[in-house]
Scaffold this active site. Structure first.
Site, PDB file in Angstrom:
ATOM      1  N   GLU B 132       0.824  -1.208   0.000  1.00 52.71           N
ATOM      2  CA  GLU B 132       0.000   0.000   0.000  1.00 52.71           C
ATOM      3  C   GLU B 132       0.857   1.257   0.000  1.00 52.71           C
ATOM      4  O   GLU B 132       0.537   2.249  -0.649  1.00 52.71           O
ATOM      5  CB  GLU B 132      -0.900   0.032   1.239  1.00 52.71           C
ATOM      6  CG  GLU B 132      -2.052  -0.918   1.201  1.00 52.71           C
ATOM      7  CD  GLU B 132      -3.047  -0.567   0.114  1.00 52.71           C
ATOM      8  OE1 GLU B 132      -2.900  -1.144  -0.991  1.00 52.71           O
ATOM      9  OE2 GLU B 132      -3.927   0.251   0.343  1.00 52.71           O
ATOM     10  N   THR B 185      -5.872   8.257  -5.521  1.00 60.32           N
ATOM     11  CA  THR B 185      -5.855   8.307  -4.053  1.00 60.32           C
ATOM     12  C   THR B 185      -4.958   9.426  -3.528  1.00 60.32           C
ATOM     13  O   THR B 185      -5.307  10.152  -2.608  1.00 60.32           O
ATOM     14  CB  THR B 185      -5.374   6.966  -3.485  1.00 60.32           C
ATOM     15  OG1 THR B 185      -6.212   5.942  -4.019  1.00 60.32           O
ATOM     16  CG2 THR B 185      -5.467   6.933  -1.974  1.00 60.32           C
TER      17      THR B 185
END
Lengths: 311, 311
Positions: B132, B185
Site C-alpha cells: 500500500e 488516491t
C-alpha cells in the site's frame, strides 16, 4: 401516591479519557441525596442545602435542581404542583465528578417518582441538561445521562439527542482522587483549542472506537490500550499539578488507565479490582500531600442502577 | 507441498463514511485473482497481468504484489524461493475499492499457502501495508486488513498496529457504483484539510462510536443514523459529480447509508437486502448516465472470509 421521597444519585466520570463530550459512566460513590415533599401551594422551593459550604443558591430560579424540577412540572402539564426540596451535597462541588448533575438527577428522579413515573429515565435526560446549561454554560449530557441511566453511556449525537447504553466488564473498578485545586468547568473548557489536527483526530476516533469495542467485547486489555487522549488531556493536564508523575504512579501500581475526570481536577483510574483501586488512591493522595495539596479519594465499581430511592 | 495455487481476494470499502482511516470492510464482489507457481531459481517474477488495460508494472520492484511477496519471503527467511505470478485484475483500478490491496492480499495469501502457512492472516497485514505504501504513498491498513481478514475491521492504532475484528448484522448488504471519473488516491488525500474544528471532530467520534456500537448490537437503525461524515465527505464529495443528488436517490430507495468508498470515486450504500441494493444500483447508474458518465455496479453481502483458494 407518596407525599415525600428520598433519592440518591451517583457521581459520574465524563469524557473517559478518549471520549471527550461523548462518553461517561456512573460510580457507586460519591453521590448526592435529595428529600422532596409535595406541599399544598404551587411553587418549587429549596428549604435546606447541606454540605455545600454555603456555595449553592437557594433561589429557585438559580439552583439547578429547582430549575430542572420546575421545567419538568411545566412539561408534564402539572405547573400547579408545589414541592419542597432538601439537598444533601455528599460530594465536592467543582470536582469534575458531575456534582451539579448528581443533584439535578436526584431531584428529577424524585419528582418523577412522586408524579407516578410518567417519564422514563431516558426521557428525563433533556430536563437534566437544562440544569447543566445553567451550571456549566453548556447543556452537556455526558454527566447527566450516566447519572440517570447508570452504567456506561455514549452520547452519539446532541441534535437529535441519541444516547446509547454500553455494556462493560463487571470486574472494572474505578478509583478517584479529587485534589483541592480549583478548576471551574467554564475555564477548563476555555483553554481547549478550537481546532485540532486531522492526524490527532484520527488517532482519537481510533481510540474511541477501540474503547467502545473493548467494552462490548469485555476485553480489559483493549479497554486499557484504547484509553489515550491526544486532544484534550495535553492541554487540561496543565491544570493538575504533577499530572504525568501521578499517571506513572497509577500505572506502576496496576492501573488499566489514568486520566482526568470530566474537566478535572479529579483524576480517575480503572483497575481490575477494589484492592488495586485502594492502593492507587493511597499512593496518589500521598503524592498530592508531598505537593502540599489535600485530596479526597473514592473507589467504587461502575454504578449499574443510576438514581435509587432511599426512603 | 503444492507447487502452485490460485487465490481470490476481495475488494474492500475503507473509511465507511464516519471512520476515516480506521474502519473498513470486505465485499464478496468484485475482487482479484492470482495464480502463483514455485519455480526452481530464486526471484519473484510477474509473468502475466490481465484486466488492467496495461496500467500495472511488470517490474518486480514496482508491482505491489511482487514487492510484498518478496518482503514476506525475506522475512520468513526463505529469500531463495522463486515464484511466478499471474495477476488477473477482475476489478477496476483507481476505483476506491482497494484494488491494489486485493491484488497484494491475493499474492500474500498465495505465498503463505505455498510456504505452509507459517504466518496467520493477521500477521500478513504489515506485509500488505508495504504494498500500500508503494501504491498510495502511505501504508494504510483500512483496505488490506479487511481484505485479509474478511468482515468489518477497526484499525485502532498504527503505532503499534492494533486491528480489531468487529461483528456485523448478517443481513447487511452493500451496493457499490463506480463512475468513470478519475480520482487518484494521492490527490484525494491532498485535498483534505490538515486541521479540523474540535466541534466537528467530536461529532465525528460520536458517530464512529455509534457505528461500532450499532455493529456490536446488530442495530441496523443505529448503524444507519451513525453513518454521517462531517470531516472528509464535505471536501471529497466535490470530486464526485452530483454527489448529494445521488445520496438523495439512494436514501429515497431504502438505503441505510450512502457515502464514498475509500477515496472515491466509487460510492456505496448499505441496505437491508439484495433487492434494495440492486434497485439502488440501477437508479444510481441511470443518474450517472444522465450526467454522461458511464459506471459499473456491484452488490454483495459483507465478505466474511477474506481471501480464498480457488484451485
Amino acid at each position: 401516591m407518596d407525599r415525600s421521597v428520598k433519592v440518591f444519585a451517583p457521581a459520574t466520570v465524563a469524557n473517559v479519557v478518549c471520549g471527550y463530550d461523548v462518553l461517561g459512566f456512573a460510580v457507586d460513590q460519591p453521590g448526592d441525596e435529595v428529600i422532596m415533599r409535595i406541599k399544598d401551594e404551587p411553587g418549587v422551593v429549596i428549604t435546606k442545602i447541606s454540605g455545600d459550604e454555603g456555595r449553592l443558591p437557594y433561589h429557585p430560579a438559580k439552583n439547578t435542581v429547582s430549575v430542572s424540577v420546575q421545567h419538568y412540572l411545566d412539561h408534564i402539564g402539572r405547573p400547579e404542583v408545589g414541592v419542597e426540596i432538601e439537598l444533601f451535597k455528599k460530594m465536592p462541588i467543582g470536582s469534575g465528578l458531575g456534582s451539579s448533575s448528581a443533584s439535578t438527577v436526584a431531584g428529577l428522579f424524585a419528582i418523577n417518582t412522586l408524579m407516578g413515573n410518567p417519564l422514563t429515565q431516558m426521557e428525563l435526560v433533556p430536563f437534566a441538561m437544562k440544569g447543566e446549561e445553567m451550571a456549566c454554560g453548556t447543556g452537556h449530557a455526558d454527566n447527566v445521562a450516566p447519572a440517570l441511566l447508570g452504567g456506561f453511556v455514549l452520547i452519539r449525537s446532541y441534535e437529535p439527542l441519541d444516547i446509547i447504553r454500553l455494556p462493560y466488564p463487571e470486574e472494572l473498578y474505578c478509583s478517584i482522587v479529587f485534589p483541592h485545586v480549583d478548576v471551574p468547568t467554564r475555564d477548563a473548557r476555555k483553554i481547549i483549542r478550537s481546532n485540532v489536527s486531522l492526524k490527532d483526530a484520527v488517532v482519537q476516533w481510533g481510540n474511541v472506537a477501540g474503547l467502545v469495542s473493548g467494552l462490548f467485547l469485555k476485553d480489559i486489555d483493549l479497554i486499557s490500550r484504547s484509553m489515550k487522549d491526544v486532544i484534550v488531556e495535553p492541554v487540561r493536564s496543565i491544570l493538575i499539578p504533577d499530572f504525568y508523575k501521578l499517571r506513572e504512579i497509577a500505572m506502576d501500581n496496576g492501573a488499566l488507565s489514568f486520566g482526568i475526570s470530566g474537566s478535572g481536577p479529579s483524576v480517575f483510574t480503572f483497575t481490575r479490582n477494589a484492592d488495586d483501586a485502594q492502593i492507587i488512591n493511597e499512593k496518589l493522595k500521598k503524592h498530592f500531600l508531598w505537593l502540599d495539596t489535600e485530596s479526597i479519594s473514592y473507589h467504587s465499581p461502575i454504578n449499574s442502577k443510576g438514581p435509587i430511592i432511599l426512603d
